[in-house]
Design a protein around this motif. Sequence first.
Motif, PDB file in Angstrom:
ATOM      1  N   ALA A   1       0.620  -1.385   0.252  1.00 58.35           N
ATOM      2  CA  ALA A   1      -0.044  -0.058  -0.027  1.00 58.35           C
ATOM      3  C   ALA A   1       1.007   0.891  -0.111  1.00 58.35           C
ATOM      4  O   ALA A   1       0.377   2.061  -0.678  1.00 58.35           O
ATOM      5  N   ALA A   2       1.870   1.476   1.062  1.00 61.99           N
ATOM      6  CA  ALA A   2       2.650   2.138   1.240  1.00 61.99           C
ATOM      7  C   ALA A   2       3.153   2.585  -0.381  1.00 61.99           C
ATOM      8  O   ALA A   2       3.140   3.511  -1.173  1.00 61.99           O
ATOM      9  N   LEU A   3       3.713   1.259  -1.305  1.00 65.35           N
ATOM     10  CA  LEU A   3       4.752   1.412  -2.602  1.00 65.35           C
ATOM     11  C   LEU A   3       3.894   1.713  -3.380  1.00 65.35           C
ATOM     12  O   LEU A   3       3.958   3.074  -3.976  1.00 65.35           O
ATOM     13  N   ALA A   4       2.360   1.483  -3.110  1.00 66.44           N
ATOM     14  CA  ALA A   4       1.637   1.838  -4.463  1.00 66.44           C
ATOM     15  C   ALA A   4       1.323   3.977  -4.442  1.00 66.44           C
ATOM     16  O   ALA A   4       0.950   3.981  -5.193  1.00 66.44           O
ATOM     17  N   HIS A   5       1.214   3.870  -2.797  1.00 70.29           N
ATOM     18  CA  HIS A   5       1.103   5.579  -2.678  1.00 70.29           C
ATOM     19  C   HIS A   5       1.892   6.177  -3.198  1.00 70.29           C
ATOM     20  O   HIS A   5       1.699   7.284  -4.180  1.00 70.29           O
ATOM     21  N   TRP A   6       3.343   6.133  -2.955  1.00 69.57           N
ATOM     22  CA  TRP A   6       4.516   6.575  -3.421  1.00 69.57           C
ATOM     23  C   TRP A   6       4.255   6.643  -5.189  1.00 69.57           C
ATOM     24  O   TRP A   6       4.883   7.252  -5.143  1.00 69.57           O
ATOM     25  N   LEU A   7       3.881   5.254  -5.651  1.00 67.90           N
ATOM     26  CA  LEU A   7       4.505   5.502  -7.264  1.00 67.90           C
ATOM     27  C   LEU A   7       3.339   6.246  -7.921  1.00 67.90           C
ATOM     28  O   LEU A   7       3.424   6.422  -8.666  1.00 67.90           O
ATOM     29  N   ALA A   8       1.978   6.365  -7.197  1.00 66.00           N
ATOM     30  CA  ALA A   8       1.225   7.323  -7.703  1.00 66.00           C
ATOM     31  C   ALA A   8       1.655   8.796  -7.866  1.00 66.00           C
ATOM     32  O   ALA A   8       1.153   9.491  -8.820  1.00 66.00           O
ATOM     33  N   GLN A   9       1.773   9.312  -6.561  1.00 66.07           N
ATOM     34  CA  GLN A   9       2.608  10.378  -6.430  1.00 66.07           C
ATOM     35  C   GLN A   9       3.538  11.027  -7.490  1.00 66.07           C
ATOM     36  O   GLN A   9       3.736  11.849  -8.023  1.00 66.07           O
ATOM     37  N   SER A  10       4.441   9.614  -7.498  1.00 62.58           N
ATOM     38  CA  SER A  10       5.578   9.938  -8.643  1.00 62.58           C
ATOM     39  C   SER A  10       5.306   9.378 -10.061  1.00 62.58           C
ATOM     40  O   SER A  10       6.448  10.103 -10.823  1.00 62.58           O
ATOM     41  N   THR A  11       4.327   9.382 -10.119  1.00 61.96           N
ATOM     42  CA  THR A  11       4.140   8.972 -11.993  1.00 61.96           C
ATOM     43  C   THR A  11       2.333   9.911 -11.985  1.00 61.96           C
ATOM     44  O   THR A  11       2.171  10.107 -13.091  1.00 61.96           O
ATOM     45  N   ASP A  12       1.984  10.758 -10.777  1.00 66.21           N
ATOM     46  CA  ASP A  12       1.286  11.484 -11.112  1.00 66.21           C
ATOM     47  C   ASP A  12      -0.467  11.014 -11.425  1.00 66.21           C
ATOM     48  O   ASP A  12      -1.087  12.020 -12.425  1.00 66.21           O
TER      49      ASP A  12
ATOM     50  N   GLY B   1      -4.634   7.555 -14.772  1.00 59.39           N
ATOM     51  CA  GLY B   1      -4.819   8.696 -14.560  1.00 59.39           C
ATOM     52  C   GLY B   1      -3.120   8.670 -14.666  1.00 59.39           C
ATOM     53  O   GLY B   1      -2.234   7.812 -14.871  1.00 59.39           O
ATOM     54  N   GLY B   2      -2.195  10.199 -15.905  1.00 65.30           N
ATOM     55  CA  GLY B   2      -0.888  10.059 -15.874  1.00 65.30           C
ATOM     56  C   GLY B   2      -0.343   9.958 -16.870  1.00 65.30           C
ATOM     57  O   GLY B   2      -1.444   8.673 -17.780  1.00 65.30           O
ATOM     58  N   ALA B   3       1.292  10.152 -17.107  1.00 66.09           N
ATOM     59  CA  ALA B   3       1.403   9.452 -18.464  1.00 66.09           C
ATOM     60  C   ALA B   3       1.934   8.489 -18.487  1.00 66.09           C
ATOM     61  O   ALA B   3       1.953   7.806 -19.612  1.00 66.09           O
ATOM     62  N   ARG B   4       1.616   7.757 -17.431  1.00 69.60           N
ATOM     63  CA  ARG B   4       2.056   6.339 -17.571  1.00 69.60           C
ATOM     64  C   ARG B   4       0.173   5.374 -16.970  1.00 69.60           C
ATOM     65  O   ARG B   4       1.009   4.200 -16.817  1.00 69.60           O
ATOM     66  N   ALA B   5      -0.800   6.129 -17.588  1.00 74.64           N
ATOM     67  CA  ALA B   5      -1.850   5.035 -17.372  1.00 74.64           C
ATOM     68  C   ALA B   5      -2.404   3.802 -18.113  1.00 74.64           C
ATOM     69  O   ALA B   5      -1.355   3.816 -19.350  1.00 74.64           O
ATOM     70  N   GLY B   6      -2.816   3.028 -17.710  1.00 77.51           N
ATOM     71  CA  GLY B   6      -2.495   1.288 -18.232  1.00 77.51           C
ATOM     72  C   GLY B   6      -2.475   0.467 -16.952  1.00 77.51           C
ATOM     73  O   GLY B   6      -2.050   0.573 -16.046  1.00 77.51           O
ATOM     74  N   THR B   7      -1.920  -0.908 -17.827  1.00 77.37           N
ATOM     75  CA  THR B   7      -1.361  -1.668 -17.288  1.00 77.37           C
ATOM     76  C   THR B   7      -0.141  -1.670 -17.134  1.00 77.37           C
ATOM     77  O   THR B   7       0.351  -1.795 -18.942  1.00 77.37           O
TER      78      THR B   7
END
Length: 94
Positions: free
Chosen positions: A20-31, A60-66
């Motif tokens: 969960a912490a990693l997902a939160h950080w990655l979301a912020q880092s990828t906008d 959302g963001g530039a890396r949206a997708g799977t």
Amino acid sequence: MASPTTEARGPGLADPATQAALAHWLAQSTDARSLAITSAKLLAGGAVQQNWRIDVNVDGGARAGTHAWVLRTDAAASLKVSLDRVAEFRCIAE
């Protein structure tokens, strides 16, 4: 959010709170608006560091997708011949 599937040997990303912490950080880092880690699997090899394959859904963001990404973790100890993280990144980026 569905519970992530985790196939792991030992601690690390096998812990839901760490994921969960990693997902939160990655979301912020990828906008991204949000990011979900749907799978985390410890990869074979890596004498010192752990290497994980993480499957993510980015909303959302530039890396949206799977995506399937590899996460390399720092080890508690290092080998004298090992590159530091900055030097390693330079090797990969070139």
